[in-house]
Design a protein around this motif. Structure first.
Motif, mmCIF file in Angstrom:
data_model
loop_
_atom_site.group_PDB
_atom_site.id
_atom_site.type_symbol
_atom_site.label_atom_id
_atom_site.label_comp_id
_atom_site.label_asym_id
_atom_site.label_seq_id
_atom_site.Cartn_x
_atom_site.Cartn_y
_atom_site.Cartn_z
ATOM 1 N N LYS A 110 0.805 -1.221 0.000
ATOM 2 C CA LYS A 110 0.000 0.000 0.000
ATOM 3 C C LYS A 110 0.843 1.279 0.000
ATOM 4 N N ASP A 111 2.089 1.174 0.447
ATOM 5 C CA ASP A 111 2.939 2.365 0.586
ATOM 6 C C ASP A 111 4.251 2.131 -0.156
ATOM 7 N N GLN A 112 4.363 2.690 -1.350
ATOM 8 C CA GLN A 112 5.562 2.487 -2.163
ATOM 9 C C GLN A 112 6.790 3.164 -1.559
ATOM 10 N N THR A 113 6.578 4.200 -0.779
ATOM 11 C CA THR A 113 7.694 4.830 -0.070
ATOM 12 C C THR A 113 8.339 3.833 0.881
ATOM 13 N N LEU A 114 7.512 3.143 1.642
ATOM 14 C CA LEU A 114 7.999 2.119 2.570
ATOM 15 C C LEU A 114 8.570 0.926 1.823
ATOM 16 N N ALA A 115 7.943 0.554 0.720
ATOM 17 C CA ALA A 115 8.393 -0.613 -0.048
ATOM 18 C C ALA A 115 9.840 -0.465 -0.513
ATOM 19 N N LYS A 116 10.257 0.776 -0.772
ATOM 20 C CA LYS A 116 11.630 0.988 -1.216
ATOM 21 C C LYS A 116 12.641 0.744 -0.100
ATOM 22 N N GLY A 117 12.140 0.615 1.118
ATOM 23 C CA GLY A 117 13.019 0.276 2.233
ATOM 24 C C GLY A 117 13.373 -1.190 2.300
ATOM 25 N N LEU A 118 12.651 -2.039 1.545
ATOM 26 C CA LEU A 118 12.961 -3.465 1.544
ATOM 27 C C LEU A 118 14.336 -3.698 0.920
ATOM 28 N N ASN A 119 15.234 -4.268 1.688
ATOM 29 C CA ASN A 119 16.592 -4.550 1.206
ATOM 30 C C ASN A 119 16.857 -6.045 1.060
ATOM 31 N N ILE A 120 16.466 -6.799 2.077
ATOM 32 C CA ILE A 120 16.638 -8.257 2.059
ATOM 33 C C ILE A 120 15.341 -8.881 2.554
ATOM 34 N N VAL A 121 14.827 -9.841 1.803
ATOM 35 C CA VAL A 121 13.576 -10.505 2.170
ATOM 36 C C VAL A 121 13.778 -12.008 2.115
ATOM 37 N N ASN A 122 13.618 -12.661 3.258
ATOM 38 C CA ASN A 122 13.692 -14.127 3.338
ATOM 39 C C ASN A 122 14.929 -14.680 2.649
ATOM 40 N N GLY A 123 16.071 -14.069 2.918
ATOM 41 C CA GLY A 123 17.332 -14.585 2.394
ATOM 42 C C GLY A 123 17.690 -14.128 1.000
ATOM 43 N N LYS A 124 16.937 -13.183 0.443
ATOM 44 C CA LYS A 124 17.213 -12.713 -0.922
ATOM 45 C C LYS A 124 17.373 -11.190 -0.937
ATOM 46 N N ILE A 125 18.396 -10.715 -1.633
ATOM 47 C CA ILE A 125 18.579 -9.282 -1.810
ATOM 48 C C ILE A 125 17.549 -8.784 -2.815
ATOM 49 N N VAL A 126 16.843 -7.726 -2.440
ATOM 50 C CA VAL A 126 15.794 -7.199 -3.317
ATOM 51 C C VAL A 126 16.003 -5.720 -3.633
ATOM 52 N N TYR A 127 17.175 -5.198 -3.329
ATOM 53 C CA TYR A 127 17.477 -3.784 -3.586
ATOM 54 C C TYR A 127 18.663 -3.709 -4.535
ATOM 55 N N LYS A 128 18.461 -3.092 -5.693
ATOM 56 C CA LYS A 128 19.435 -3.155 -6.778
ATOM 57 C C LYS A 128 20.809 -2.619 -6.399
ATOM 58 N N GLU A 129 20.850 -1.502 -5.679
ATOM 59 C CA GLU A 129 22.144 -0.919 -5.335
ATOM 60 C C GLU A 129 22.985 -1.834 -4.458
ATOM 61 N N ILE A 130 22.330 -2.641 -3.625
ATOM 62 C CA ILE A 130 23.089 -3.605 -2.819
ATOM 63 C C ILE A 130 23.593 -4.726 -3.722
ATOM 64 N N GLU A 131 22.741 -5.149 -4.623
ATOM 65 C CA GLU A 131 23.168 -6.158 -5.601
ATOM 66 C C GLU A 131 24.405 -5.654 -6.362
ATOM 67 N N ASP A 132 24.350 -4.415 -6.811
ATOM 68 C CA ASP A 132 25.476 -3.850 -7.568
ATOM 69 C C ASP A 132 26.724 -3.771 -6.711
ATOM 70 N N ALA A 133 26.564 -3.427 -5.426
ATOM 71 C CA ALA A 133 27.707 -3.291 -4.551
ATOM 72 C C ALA A 133 28.468 -4.597 -4.386
ATOM 73 N N PHE A 134 27.745 -5.695 -4.406
ATOM 74 C CA PHE A 134 28.384 -6.987 -4.199
ATOM 75 C C PHE A 134 28.408 -7.851 -5.448
ATOM 76 N N ASN A 135 27.892 -7.289 -6.545
ATOM 77 C CA ASN A 135 27.934 -7.961 -7.839
ATOM 78 C C ASN A 135 27.321 -9.357 -7.762
ATOM 79 N N VAL A 136 26.133 -9.416 -7.137
ATOM 80 C CA VAL A 136 25.407 -10.679 -7.057
ATOM 81 C C VAL A 136 24.156 -10.584 -7.906
ATOM 82 N N VAL A 137 23.522 -11.690 -8.141
ATOM 83 C CA VAL A 137 22.337 -11.732 -8.978
ATOM 84 C C VAL A 137 21.093 -11.503 -8.120
ATOM 85 N N LEU A 138 20.289 -10.544 -8.516
ATOM 86 C CA LEU A 138 19.035 -10.308 -7.820
ATOM 87 C C LEU A 138 18.090 -11.485 -8.034
ATOM 88 N N ASN A 139 17.416 -11.887 -6.977
ATOM 89 C CA ASN A 139 16.455 -12.984 -7.090
ATOM 90 C C ASN A 139 15.060 -12.407 -7.292
#
Length: 364
Positions: A335-364
């Motif tokens: 319901k709140d896209q502002t809050l949704a952008k705070g999601l970084n890791i969910v259930n063992g998976k990186i879901v924030y692109k900049e973190i993925e880029d920082a560690f050069n891993v594949v986003l799930n």
């Protein structure tokens, strides 16, 4: 929902994740709040204050984590807390994942939902949960920089405001965002000559409009930075790229061009720092010297003024904590896209692109 507020255990971190007023609002809405004993003591809030607001006081961090579904903190978990975080937890705090592979891997292993204050982002691109701490850190950067310019602490021996007959000190601010503007405002208030740099011309025009005449703006480039560091006494690094590592604007070889006793305050250190020689320090041991240049790189600067910081932080986090508690993290983020952008890791998976880029891993 059951909400846990543990005591912060990072070195000299005296802030707490929620004020008694915030706890009162949560309990009024039928949520249960567990807080570790003395968690608010460093900020000037006492166990009785939290009891009066409806909280349940628990003796140990393990009890708080075991009782709660959502953990509300200030700073990222450190090693002693990793094993306390379980897959059912939602952890809401500052994480700054891009600067720490150890923390990132540890949170992935927990299987928890990690929502980072610093990446909650409004439609206009502003960062509502980072802003108040950036305001505090920007203002503190000048307080600390002025202190470490003193000769007994190996600084240049310059009084930023100068005195009649003696020119004021010179402050170079890298970045015209929240940190940079607050730093420039404080330095200007002391009477220093201030140069503020950025690559965003719109932002520089704004700064030029609101600041007094002894604050000058300049486009940020390596050439211009190299030119300015030779005659400025205090350099404040206030650069931010949302969720990503800060760019290295000052490299090791540039230090030789600075005058002995020049002070660098790298506010960006919690995102890796915008100075190549920066490394995180603590309030206990805040500075180090390389090539006669004093580096102040405390990663939790607002922790030194916890009463002010905790009030400012709760003012902005409470509405989001309430949404998460009322709706659960999935519906709240839907319901709140502002809050949704705070999601970084969910259930063992990186879901924030900049973190993925920082560690050069594949986003799930």
């Amino acid at each position: 929902m059951k909400i846990g507020i543990p005591k912060e255990i990072k070195n000299n971190e005296s802030r707490v994740g929620m004020t008694p007023a915030g706890v009162f609002e949560l309990t009024k809405n039928k949520h249960t709040v567990y807080i570790e004993t003395n968690a608010g003591f460093g900020s000037g809030f006492f166990d009785q204050d939290y009891k009066d607001a409806g909280a349940v006081i628990l003796n140990t961090p393990s009890e708080v984590y075991a009782a709660a579904n959502m953990i509300v903190k200030v700073k990222e978990p450190i090693q002693a807390e990793y094993n306390l975080i379980k897959p059912h937890h939602v952890v809401f705090t500052y994480f700054h994942f891009a600067s720490s592979s150890e923390l990132t891997n540890a949170m992935i292993k927990t299987g928890a939902v990690c929502i980072a204050y610093e990446t909650v982002e409004s439609e206009d691109g502003s960062l509502p949960l980072l802003t108040p701490m950036s305001e505090v850190a920007g203002r503190m950067a000048i307080q600390q920089g002025a202190k470490y310019l003193e000769k007994p602490i190996k600084g240049r021996g310059v009084l930023l405001g100068g005195v009649p007959g003696v020119p004021p000190g010179r402050v170079l601010v890298l970045g015209a965002g929240v940190v940079g503007i607050q730093a420039a405002k404080m330095a200007a208030g002391l009477g220093a000559h201030v140069t503020i740099m950025d690559i965003n011309m719109k932002q520089l025009r704004y700064v030029n409009d609101i600041m007094p005449n002894h604050v000058v703006t300049e486009f940020s480039s390596e050439y211009n930075i190299r030119k300015r560091i030779t005659n400025h006494d205090l350099i404040v690094g206030g650069v931010l790229i949302k969720g990503a590592k800060a760019p290295k604007l000052i490299t090791r070889d540039m230090l030789k061009d600075m005058r002995p006793g020049t002070v660098i305050v790298d506010v960006a250190v919690d995102q890796g720092g915008c100075v190549e020689t920066s490394k995180p320090t603590t309030h206990e041991h805040p500075t180090f010297i390389i090539d006669d240049v004093v580096h102040y790189c405390v990663a939790n600067m607002p922790g030194a003024v916890p009463y002010t910081s905790t009030l400012a932080l709760t003012n902005v986090t409470l509405p989001y904590v309430m949404k998460l508690a009322n709706l659960g993290w999935e519906k709240a983020c839907e319901k709140d896209q502002t809050l949704a952008k705070g999601l970084n890791i969910v259930n063992g998976k990186i879901v924030y692109k900049e973190i993925e880029d920082a560690f050069n891993v594949v986003l799930n």
